[in-house]
Design an enzyme around this catalytic site. Sequence first.
Site, PDB file in Angstrom:
ATOM      1  N   SER A  69       0.202 113.746  -3.110  1.00 37.71           N
ATOM      2  CA  SER A  69      -0.548 113.872  -4.360  1.00 37.71           C
ATOM      3  C   SER A  69      -0.423 115.290  -4.871  1.00 37.71           C
ATOM      4  O   SER A  69       0.396 116.067  -4.372  1.00 37.71           O
ATOM      5  CB  SER A  69      -2.003 113.424  -4.135  1.00 37.71           C
ATOM      6  OG  SER A  69      -2.608 113.234  -5.405  1.00 37.71           O
ATOM      7  N   LYS A  73       3.630 116.132  -6.182  1.00 39.20           N
ATOM      8  CA  LYS A  73       4.299 114.886  -6.591  1.00 39.20           C
ATOM      9  C   LYS A  73       5.698 115.102  -7.169  1.00 39.20           C
ATOM     10  O   LYS A  73       6.572 114.273  -6.974  1.00 39.20           O
ATOM     11  CB  LYS A  73       3.437 114.137  -7.621  1.00 39.20           C
ATOM     12  CG  LYS A  73       2.260 113.416  -7.000  1.00 39.20           C
ATOM     13  CD  LYS A  73       1.533 112.614  -8.060  1.00 39.20           C
ATOM     14  CE  LYS A  73       0.628 111.591  -7.406  1.00 39.20           C
ATOM     15  NZ  LYS A  73       0.002 110.695  -8.383  1.00 39.20           N
TER      16      LYS A  73
END
Length: 288
Positions: A69, A73
């Site tokens: 995350s 990313k």
Amino acid sequence: MTERIDGHTILIGLMAYPIRHSMSPTMHNNAFAKLGLNYVYLAFDITNDKLKGAVDAIRTLDMRGSNVSMPNKQKIIPYLDKLDPAAELCGAVNTVVNDNGILTGYTTDGTGFMKSLSNEELNIHGEKMTLAGAGGAGTAIAIQAALDGVAEISLFNIRDDSWENAIRNVKIINEKTSCKATLHSLEDKDDFKNEIASSAIYCDSTGVGMKPLEDMTLVEDPAWFHKDMIVYDTVYAPRTTKLMEVAKKAGVEHVFNGLGMMLEQGAEAFKLWTNEEMPIEYIKSLLF
Ligand code: NAD
């Protein structure tokens, strides 16, 4: 938990920062336990400067993979061996799978979104979507919807840092898929209203409606919606956002928060790692 972990337990990670608030470890570990799978899922505080070492560790420790995350990313892509087509078009990865040292990057937010609709027996193939937002969630939704056969996407954004990304998303969709995408400014309210009126689905992926903007919605007038459309907010806290209230006031039948998308993006990653279906109803009953 201790009964479950032994010398054969396989590690799956979550590499992000900040990440300690995430529900993903609870979701995946409970799903592993329920199905008797010998995996464990752990969150790691990984900033961009630690990312290369963390990806090397996936190979070194023979981990099955990882979720990724913010802020990693996009930055993880150069460290991977392969990308799934949707991740390539999004330019972002949220799931890594390790097949004997070959690391493939996937993005499951978009597939999770589409699956949450098909779970409700809603089909938007061949339809028009108006989408607000071109950040991480909005990009994944737009690209997957286009790949899955949505005919038209009218993408709206404010002229902030994501505007360039919105330009990129529209260009990529038009070049690489059969969907026709157009870019619009959220400042033009008449245009926004008209595009929503001619759409089968309106999706808000901006986070307006979530703290600190929980009292806000980009659409305030129920007359902008028609009853037989879908109104979808990617926010899941609160469970009912201001946008959803407006849609319900308009008599819209299919109004959703982001819970289905959140669970399904996890389930898609779970399937990629284990080849098993996540027991979604069980996880929902535990978490919500
Ligand atoms: P992001 O920061 O990458 O993108 C935010 C987008 O919203 C950008 O397009 C930005 O221009 C726009 N925006 C920001 N403030 C705005 C405002 N005041 N008015 C109009 N537009 C505005 O964020 P993200 O990661 O894409 O997340 C967006 C939302 O989606 C968040 O609420 C997040 O919780 C949610 N989300 C849900 C899921 C899920 O599984 N349900 C997954 C990812 C993200």
